[in-house]
Design a protein around this motif. Structure first.
Motif, PDB file in Angstrom:
ATOM      1  N   GLU A 104      -7.562   3.242  -2.920  1.00  0.00           N
ATOM      2  CA  GLU A 104      -8.160   2.080  -2.269  1.00  0.00           C
ATOM      3  C   GLU A 104      -9.566   1.871  -2.833  1.00  0.00           C
ATOM      4  O   GLU A 104     -10.342   2.832  -2.961  1.00  0.00           O
ATOM      5  CB  GLU A 104      -8.281   2.296  -0.757  1.00  0.00           C
ATOM      6  CG  GLU A 104      -6.973   2.443  -0.022  1.00  0.00           C
ATOM      7  CD  GLU A 104      -6.497   3.886   0.075  1.00  0.00           C
ATOM      8  OE1 GLU A 104      -7.069   4.755  -0.640  1.00  0.00           O
ATOM      9  OE2 GLU A 104      -5.559   4.152   0.842  1.00  0.00           O
ATOM     10  N   GLY A 136       0.799  -1.231   0.000  1.00  0.00           N
ATOM     11  CA  GLY A 136       0.000   0.000   0.000  1.00  0.00           C
ATOM     12  C   GLY A 136       0.828   1.275   0.000  1.00  0.00           C
ATOM     13  O   GLY A 136       0.266   2.375  -0.018  1.00  0.00           O
ATOM     14  N   ARG A 194      -2.710  -3.121   6.363  1.00  0.00           N
ATOM     15  CA  ARG A 194      -3.222  -2.038   5.538  1.00  0.00           C
ATOM     16  C   ARG A 194      -4.598  -2.364   4.965  1.00  0.00           C
ATOM     17  O   ARG A 194      -5.475  -1.511   4.879  1.00  0.00           O
ATOM     18  CB  ARG A 194      -2.220  -1.789   4.400  1.00  0.00           C
ATOM     19  CG  ARG A 194      -2.616  -0.738   3.378  1.00  0.00           C
ATOM     20  CD  ARG A 194      -2.347   0.652   3.909  1.00  0.00           C
ATOM     21  NE  ARG A 194      -2.093   1.621   2.875  1.00  0.00           N
ATOM     22  CZ  ARG A 194      -3.032   2.432   2.372  1.00  0.00           C
ATOM     23  NH1 ARG A 194      -4.276   2.335   2.783  1.00  0.00           N
ATOM     24  NH2 ARG A 194      -2.709   3.323   1.469  1.00  0.00           N
ATOM     25  N   PHE A 195      -4.769  -3.623   4.516  1.00  0.00           N
ATOM     26  CA  PHE A 195      -5.968  -3.937   3.744  1.00  0.00           C
ATOM     27  C   PHE A 195      -6.849  -5.047   4.325  1.00  0.00           C
ATOM     28  O   PHE A 195      -8.044  -5.090   4.033  1.00  0.00           O
ATOM     29  CB  PHE A 195      -5.566  -4.340   2.320  1.00  0.00           C
ATOM     30  CG  PHE A 195      -4.922  -3.229   1.525  1.00  0.00           C
ATOM     31  CD1 PHE A 195      -5.635  -2.067   1.249  1.00  0.00           C
ATOM     32  CD2 PHE A 195      -3.625  -3.340   1.053  1.00  0.00           C
ATOM     33  CE1 PHE A 195      -5.056  -1.040   0.513  1.00  0.00           C
ATOM     34  CE2 PHE A 195      -3.040  -2.316   0.309  1.00  0.00           C
ATOM     35  CZ  PHE A 195      -3.758  -1.159   0.038  1.00  0.00           C
TER      36      PHE A 195
END
Lengths: 951, 76
Positions: free
Chosen positions: A229, A216, A285-286
């Protein structure tokens, strides 16, 4: 005038570490900055914000957009402020008519090849290009929009978490530089020249198929909507944010949870976080979608037997049911017939309360934690040698290391953000030595210094560490001054006599380790001669029958070379889960109260007894494997498990299942119906890190706040559930907030005496020991002395494991982790991380595969002395011949059906890393897998039947 | 006590002895073993060890047996 550092502001270029100050004048404001600071950063520190597009303070200055041009007295032209260092006496102007015209012209060119869809663009409200157009006063584009352009460039939507919209790219190279400088993967490049130049992933094969690791960093670096995103594309810009701590690995990254009401839009790594300085990995991050996944347990449930459907009940009824059963079992089978397991995924406050519940309300010391199966040898080995059960450094310390020795760890997969920092140091020229049976990615990272791989055989760590020490001692490479001053004489003399013995020489152990002696000698010299040498190790060290011995051997190496007590050196255990350090600190082990105070120590115990108002047993309780044996034997009858999945993560699955089936009452508190919960009688809904307040302690002893950003899905934070259970067992617990639990911890634990939520708010984070002596914590340990006074060299006899390859089981299996999945996978399997790893495979060397007629993707039956399972083959040269490898992220793989009961001699940490196996081609799943499948279906049916019928 | 539980305890204490074999003579090794068991084993595990000693303790490493006997002496 120097401004206070604001982690939410982008200062344009990185900070200079120089101690010399220079004073300059910018727009009439005088400012002093460290030598080497750019004019752009100096201006930003004085709150003078120069327009910029290609600059960001986590990247080296690049000077391509020219928007940051300034006028400097006595200089020709208009230099870029990002690439111009501030100088003594310099006079700078950031705004005048000439600069305004230049900047407007630059923006005009950018915008002539950029879509004008601002109102419907996902970056609307958070677009640096838009901000700069506004800042320079762009009012027209004289070139028109009919010329050649990139407006029809295709989108790359291959990555599940972000979209690359090339039509919006201004080719500022921030993404490319973030990938190289911050992450260290070098997956992105600028392809082509001039007007044709464009960002390309890998060999222009799209993000998903490239070597991109989805950290990211590029998305964060992008000043436009080019990299965005998907959650922002879907939901729009967040409206508030809360700083919190990631709940994945032991790096403990700080993140801003960016919210819309109580909906999480995205997690953005927080620049003010001292563990990660604004970097992240794909998990933190995700991979947060699991928190709102449909599989979450949303109400408490009970049942009389595991062959029955679940029944949804109120919290009161579930807690009452659990308490009644625990009391009845103790009445019938005695005080020691029950126990509990704390979790390294829960907060310090929660683990503290669970062990308190066990010691005070259960009245025994049958408490253990999942650190038993990962880093318990670290606790033992470092306490024996250095006097404290913890790593000695900060992560940042690696930036001062000249030689980095990595043993049994794979930081780029398992501790990715630290892995990136380490890569940065290797690019700067530190030398690297990797002792690991596998060829890990770190060995391929671009670096300036030497990289040596010692591909040792699984199970030979002690022989290797002893051989390194033997070379250091016999070739006169010891730091005799350090040893004389800081180490105990007698223990050193004994150790020296032991290690000098020729049986420890690299030549003598070549047969055992499989590594050429001259290579080992060279590695020992490199480590010992480096001005600063640091050791990083992981579960490849601890998860062996001699795990504790290797940890002590590692401490011996650091002591013998004087690599302790300053930046750039030390002994650094890389902890697996987010709060392994914390769960150990909080007294989860059966023999230790919080702060590693032994239960037999009357003074320490007395303090807890006085505070808790109970008598505490002075004998240690059962460890997890002892609990299993005792359950099968029939005298251990009930277990409370908070946030752990022992049925999947612990070795010899069939043995664990037998133990769990033997229990009269199993209480599982978890966010999902995990494998352990399939054997439970009480299922209490857990809360994710987003749903509660508390603290985590990372691998560098850093205590960081976890902050609630949404309400707990079933109404209670985990600590509140433990409080309710204690009260139902007639042991009163009364806390209004986790800060009160921390106050109690501080009062009873000398190394935490100075920790409070107020101080955490002020300081951001605190590294223990934090007390009167170290009021704001201790970044580096053992600077002046050790907690035991002088350090203790330990004798490290190499006792080979009994788990050996033979004709029946000719291969050695070793297990590990990969980047995209986390531990038992309960969280990451419920996210799009599945696209990278949706099944565990068996990596096998081409030589072993050929011998057995195995091709890629064949189904392979893997048999050990403990059991049999079936996985798909992946032929790989990462392994040496004779060694096979798999991961354990998917329960139906049954990786732990094969691993054995063998364990570390000192701590019973399982020997996951060495299992003798045979591998053959098969056509159907194993019996265990068939049973697993049937039980999985049955238990999920029981879960569905628990829900009240829809009206 | 079930068989597997006893087997496990024997295996554990013998492993502790073997891994500390360089501590010195049998008595010195036994001291380390006894210290370890005292510090880390539960009350019940200790008493199971004593029961096994009572049965002869045949499969115990000599230093482990000596350690067990000393612990038993202390416990009396």
């Amino acid at each position: 005038m120097l401004q206070h550092f604001d982690p939410n502001k982008d200062y344009g270029t990185p900070a200079s570490l120089s101690e010399n100050l220079v004073t300059l004048e910018i727009d009439g404001v005088e400012i002093s900055v460290p030598e080497g600071t750019s004019v752009m950063r100096a201006a930003a520190l004085a709150d003078i914000n120069i327009p910029k597009l290609c600059a960001s303070d986590n990247l080296d200055a690049f000077g391509s957009c020219r928007l940051c041009a300034v006028q400097i007295e006595g200089r020709r032209g208009l230099p870029a402020s990002c690439t111009t260092p501030a100088e003594q006496g310099m006079k700078v102007w950031t705004q005048n008519d000439k600069l305004a015209k230049l900047r407007r012209n630059i923006m005009e060119l950018y915008i002539s090849d950029h879509p004008l869809d601002c109102l419907t663009c996902p970056a609307n409200g958070n677009c640096e290009l838009q901000d700069m157009a506004g800042s320079v006063g762009l009012r027209e584009v004289r070139y028109g929009f009919d010329g050649e352009n990139h407006l029809d460039a295709p989108k790359d939507t291959s990555n599940p978490y972000f979209t690359f919209d090339a039509s919006k790219c201004i080719v500022c190279s921030r993404c490319v530089r973030a990938c190289s400088e911050v992450q260290g993967t070098f997956a992105l490049t600028i392809d082509g020249r001039g007007f044709d130049s464009k960002v390309a992933a890998g060999q222009d094969e799209g993000f998903l198929d490239s070597e991109c690791v989805s950290c990211g960093a590029c998305v964060q670096a992008c000043p436009t909507a080019t990299l965005t995103e998907n959650s922002v594309i879907e939901m729009g810009q967040p409206e508030h944010s809360v700083v919190t701590t990631c709940a994945y690995c032991g790096v403990g990254c700080s993140f801003k949870a960016e919210m819309k009401g109580d909906k999480l839009v995205r997690m953005v790594p927080y620049k003010g976080g001292d563990a990660n300085h604004g970097h992240s990995c794909v998990k933190g991050r995700f991979a947060f979608g699991y928190a709102t996944h449909k599989d979450r347990i949303r109400a408490p449930m009970i049942r009389d037997s595991i062959d029955q459907p679940w029944k949804e009940v109120s919290w009161e009824e579930a807690i009452g049911f659990a308490a009644k059963r625990l009391k009845a079992i103790q009445a019938e089978h005695g005080r020691e017939s029950i126990g509990g397991i704390t979790s390294s995924r829960c907060t310090n406050e929660e683990t503290y309360l669970v062990q308190k519940l066990i010691r005070a309300a259960f009245g025994n010391n049958n408490t253990d934690t999942c650190a038993r199966v990962c880093h318990s040898p670290t606790g033992y080995g470092l306490k024996q040698t250095l006097g404290e059960s913890a790593g000695t450094q900060t992560f940042d310390s690696v930036m001062k290391a000249d030689c980095v020795l990595v043993i049994g760890a794979n930081p780029t997969d398992a501790h990715p953000v630290f892995g990136s920092l380490l890569r940065r140091r290797l690019r700067e020229g530190a030398s690297l030595i990797v002792a690991d049976p596998r060829h890990i990615d770190l060995l391929d990272t671009p670096h300036l210094g030497d990289a040596t791989h010692l591909p040792l055989r699984p199970g030979s760590n002690v022989a290797m560490v002893n051989a390194l020490a033997h070379v250091i001692v016999t070739e006169g490479l010891e730091d005799t001054g350090f040893i004389a001053k800081r180490c105990e004489d007698d223990a050193y003399a004994k150790w020296r006599a032991f290690i000098q013995d020729p049986r420890h020489a690299p030549e003598a152990v070549e047969e055992v380790t499989g590594v050429a002696a001259d290579k080992v000698r060279e590695a020992a010299r490199t480590y010992a001669k480096a001005p600063n040498a640091a050791i990083y190790y992981g579960l490849g060290v601890t998860e062996h029958s001699q795990g504790s011995t290797t940890v002590m051997g590692i401490a011996n190496l650091a002591l013998a070379t004087g690599n302790i007590g300053r930046d750039g050196v030390g002994v650094n255990p890389l902890r697996g889960q987010n709060n392994v350090q914390g769960s150990c600190d909080m007294g989860s082990f059966p023999h230790e109260l919080p702060g590693y105070q032994h239960v037999a120590d009357p003074v320490a115990r007395g303090r807890f007894e006085a505070a808790w108002g109970v008598e505490i047993d002075h004998e240690p309780g059962l460890r997890i494997p002892n609990m299993f044996d005792a359950a099968i034997a029939g005298h251990f009858r009930a277990l409370y498990v908070q946030g752990e999945d022992i049925a999947q993560s612990d070795p010899n699955t069939q043995h664990v299942e037998q133990a769990l089936r033997s229990l009269d009452c199993l209480i599982v508190q978890d966010i999902f119906l995990n494998e352990t919960a399939k054997f439970a009688h009480v299922l209490l809904p857990g809360s994710t890190f987003l749903e509660k307040n508390g603290t985590f302690t990372n691998a560098e002893r850093r205590i960081n706040r976890v902050r609630k950003v949404m309400p707990p899905i079933a109404g209670k934070e985990d600590w509140e559930v433990t409080v309710a259970l204690a009260n139902a067992l007639d042991y009163p617990m009364n806390y209004a907030h986790p800060s009160e639990i921390m106050d109690e911890i501080a009062q009873l634990t000398p190394s935490f005496a100075g920790v409070s939520y107020d101080k955490l708010e002020q300081q951001g984070s605190l590294q223990w020991p934090c007390n009167d002596e170290h009021p704001v914590g201790s970044p580096i340990m053992h600077v002046e002395s050790f907690p035991i006074g002088k350090a203790h060299f330990a004798i490290t006899e190499f006792v080979p494991t009994t788990e050996r390859a033979n004709r029946r089981f000719p291969l050695l299996l070793t297990t590990g982790r990969i980047l995209s999945q986390y531990n038992v996978g309960a969280q990451t399997r419920r996210t799009d991380n599945q696209v990278w790893h949706d099944e565990d495979v068996l990596e096998i060397h081409p030589h072993d595969a050929e011998e057995r007629g195995i091709n890629d993707n064949d189904w392979l039956g893997i048999s050990s002395r403990a059991g049999h399972t079936v996985l798909r083959a992946r032929i790989s040269e990462r392994m040496q011949p004779g060694v096979v490898y798999t991961t354990f992220h998917h329960p139906h793989s049954g990786a732990n059906v094969i691993t054995t009961d063998n364990s570390d001699w000192a701590t019973n940490c399982p020997e996951y890393k060495v299992t003798a196996v045979q591998v053959e081609k098969v056509s159907q799943p194993s019996d265990w897998q068939k049973n697993f499948h049937d039980n999985h279906q049955r238990q999920h049916k029981f879960l569905h039947e628990a829900k009240p019928a829809a009206e | 006590m079930s068989h597997s539980e006893q087997d496990r305890l024997i295996q554990m204490i013998n492993q502790i002895a073997l891994n500390n074999i360089s501590a010195g003579d049998e008595s010195a090794v036994a001291e380390v073993v006894a210290g370890h068991v005292k510090k880390f084993w539960s009350r019940r595990m200790k008493s199971q060890l004593f029961d096994y000693l009572g049965q002869g303790g045949e499969e115990l490493h000599p230093a482990a047996r000596l350690a067990g006997e000393r612990l038993q002496g202390d416990a009396r």
